[in-house]
Design an enzyme around this catalytic site. Structure first.
Site, PDB file in Angstrom:
ATOM      1  N   SER A  11       1.185  -0.967  -0.143  1.00  0.00           N
ATOM      2  CA  SER A  11       0.012   0.083  -0.194  1.00  0.00           C
ATOM      3  C   SER A  11       0.857   1.349  -0.122  1.00  0.00           C
ATOM      4  CB  SER A  11      -0.859   0.009   1.144  1.00  0.00           C
ATOM      5  OG  SER A  11      -1.401   1.243   2.234  1.00  0.00           O
ATOM      6  N   HIS A  36      -1.366  -1.721  -4.200  1.00  0.00           N
ATOM      7  CA  HIS A  36      -2.477  -1.016  -3.463  1.00  0.00           C
ATOM      8  C   HIS A  36      -2.746   0.253  -3.174  1.00  0.00           C
ATOM      9  CE1 HIS A  36      -5.670  -2.247  -1.060  1.00  0.00           C
ATOM     10  NE2 HIS A  36      -5.250  -1.069   0.364  1.00  0.00           N
ATOM     11  N   ASP A  38      -4.498   3.716  -1.849  1.00  0.00           N
ATOM     12  CA  ASP A  38      -5.868   4.229  -1.288  1.00  0.00           C
ATOM     13  C   ASP A  38      -6.330   5.295  -0.961  1.00  0.00           C
ATOM     14  OD1 ASP A  38      -6.196   1.634   0.914  1.00  0.00           O
ATOM     15  OD2 ASP A  38      -4.155   2.170   1.155  1.00  0.00           O
ATOM     16  N   MET A  40      -8.852   8.178  -0.333  1.00  0.00           N
ATOM     17  CA  MET A  40      -9.391   8.848   1.468  1.00  0.00           C
ATOM     18  C   MET A  40      -9.968  10.578   1.461  1.00  0.00           C
ATOM     19  SD  MET A  40      -7.315   7.008   4.297  1.00  0.00           S
ATOM     20  CE  MET A  40      -6.696   5.553   4.244  1.00  0.00           C
ATOM     21  N   HIS A  69      -8.587   1.005  -3.885  1.00  0.00           N
ATOM     22  CA  HIS A  69      -9.243   1.151  -2.797  1.00  0.00           C
ATOM     23  C   HIS A  69      -9.847   2.352  -2.199  1.00  0.00           C
ATOM     24  CE1 HIS A  69      -9.418  -0.037   1.992  1.00  0.00           C
ATOM     25  NE2 HIS A  69     -10.348   0.230   0.991  1.00  0.00           N
ATOM     26  N   MET A  71     -11.977   4.538  -0.783  1.00  0.00           N
ATOM     27  CA  MET A  71     -12.434   5.216   0.478  1.00  0.00           C
ATOM     28  C   MET A  71     -13.335   6.030   0.826  1.00  0.00           C
ATOM     29  SD  MET A  71      -9.428   3.404   3.661  1.00  0.00           S
ATOM     30  CE  MET A  71      -8.239   3.329   1.678  1.00  0.00           C
ATOM     31  N   MET A 140     -11.361  -5.620   5.460  1.00  0.00           N
ATOM     32  CA  MET A 140     -10.353  -4.734   6.136  1.00  0.00           C
ATOM     33  C   MET A 140     -10.124  -5.483   7.819  1.00  0.00           C
ATOM     34  SD  MET A 140      -9.881  -2.346   4.593  1.00  0.00           S
ATOM     35  CE  MET A 140      -9.249  -1.061   6.065  1.00  0.00           C
ATOM     36  N   ASP A 182      -6.896  -6.606   4.082  1.00  0.00           N
ATOM     37  CA  ASP A 182      -5.643  -5.282   4.658  1.00  0.00           C
ATOM     38  C   ASP A 182      -6.347  -4.603   5.491  1.00  0.00           C
ATOM     39  OD1 ASP A 182      -5.459  -2.703   3.916  1.00  0.00           O
ATOM     40  OD2 ASP A 182      -6.416  -2.159   2.972  1.00  0.00           O
TER      41      ASP A 182
HETATM   42  C1  DX5 Z   1      -5.933   1.678   5.673  1.00  0.00           C
HETATM   43  C2  DX5 Z   1      -5.668   0.799   4.467  1.00  0.00           C
HETATM   44  C3  DX5 Z   1      -4.968   0.420   3.665  1.00  0.00           C
HETATM   45  C4  DX5 Z   1      -3.538   0.854   4.644  1.00  0.00           C
HETATM   46  C5  DX5 Z   1      -2.921  -0.485   4.733  1.00  0.00           C
HETATM   47  O1  DX5 Z   1      -7.605   2.355   5.453  1.00  0.00           O
HETATM   48  O2  DX5 Z   1      -6.772   0.571   3.747  1.00  0.00           O
HETATM   49  O3  DX5 Z   1      -4.546   0.040   3.043  1.00  0.00           O
HETATM   50  O4  DX5 Z   1      -2.531   1.203   4.078  1.00  0.00           O
HETATM   51  O5  DX5 Z   1      -1.735   0.048   5.926  1.00  0.00           O
HETATM   52  P1  DX5 Z   1      -0.751  -1.191   6.908  1.00  0.00           P
HETATM   53  O6  DX5 Z   1       0.121  -1.883   6.589  1.00  0.00           O
HETATM   54  O7  DX5 Z   1       0.047  -0.762   7.467  1.00  0.00           O
HETATM   55  O8  DX5 Z   1      -2.020  -1.559   7.881  1.00  0.00           O
HETATM   56 ZN    ZN Z   2      -6.551  -0.333   1.950  1.00  0.00          ZN
END
Ligand code: DX5
Ligand code: ZN
Length: 231
Positions: A11, A36, A38, A40, A69, A71, A140, A182
């Site tokens: 990620s 990956h 993310d 947000m 991903h 969010m 998750m 994840d």
């Molecule tokens: C959290 C993200 C993850 C995050 C994982 O909301 O969706 O993808 O980057 O990070 P680690 O592996 O550090 O938990």
């Molecule tokens: Zn993620």
């Protein structure tokens, strides 16, 4: 499941954003299977990260699939933007879409694999009537919003239940569905997570938390793979 069946998706949330192109090239060189990504929005989750412009910017730096991903809420308008920006897999959270079935179809219509992301407190029953629309389920193992959180151990049971559902679906002639986990995946728990039934592992801080020499990524990725393969 053997070692070649597993996929590791670093990620980039924990990468050095000032040199993202180099970072994604380095993880691909170190053997990453997916990037990956993310997204947000400070609305669905209390954090704000990256969008389609950044996806488009890293796209030429790697050939491996980009695993987006979302969010973010609402999701439908983002799907064509990310498809155009070079995403290969797009996952979203059911709470962020009014119409699960429609959003899943929309992702495939845009040429991407469709994933549904389930929070630790979200029931697997949401999958009941959309199994044929899924290419991936993203479980998750932390509450979404931040990297570097601790793996929630109740996830092991949920993984086993989901693995049984996916295997039953396949046994009835259904398509392949990847099971991605994840949050909080580290060298010391990746073996147990795989044995519970996961085939695709997101790892953020476990990969990028190391000193930023490209060589370290190779060592870390190899270590994760070896640990995942331990019977
Ligand atoms: C959290 C993200 C993850 C995050 C994982 O909301 O969706 O993808 O980057 O990070 P680690 O592996 O550090 O938990
Ligand atoms: Zn993620």
């Amino acid at each position: 499941m053997n070692i070649s069946d597993i996929r590791i998706a670093p990620s980039i949330l924990s990468a050095d954003f000032s040199r993202l192109g180099e970072e994604v090239r380095a993880i691909q060189a170190a053997g990453a299977d997916l990037v990956h990504f993310d997204v947000m929005d400070n609305h669905y989750v209390p954090n704000l990260t990256i969008g389609p412009l950044v996806c488009e910017a890293i796209r030429p730096h790697v050939t491996i699939p980009i695993d987006v991903h979302l969010m973010a809420e609402p999701v439908d308008a983002l799907i064509p933007l990310f498809a155009k920006a070079g995403a290969n897999i797009i996952s979203f959270h059911p709470e962020a879409s009014r119409h699960l079935d429609r959003t899943l179809s929309l992702i495939r219509e845009h040429g991407c694999k469709a994933g549904l992301a389930l929070n630790p407190g979200t029931s697997l029953h949401l999958l009941d009537h959309v199994m044929d629309k899924l290419d991936m389920v993203l479980l998750m193992s932390v509450n979404p919003g931040f990297g570097g959180q601790q793996f929630i151990t109740a996830t092991y049971n949920k993984i086993k239940m989901l693995r049984a559902r996916i295997d039953a679906h396949k046994a009835e002639g259904g398509q392949d569905i990847w099971l991605e986990v994840d949050g909080g995946v580290k060298a010391d728990n990746i073996g147990a997570i795989r044995r519970a039934g996961v085939d695709t592992f997101v790892a953020g801080s476990a990969v990028f938390g190391a000193p930023d020499a490209d060589k370290a990524y190779i060592t870390i990725m190899q270590h994760l793979r070896e640990q995942a393969a331990v019977k």
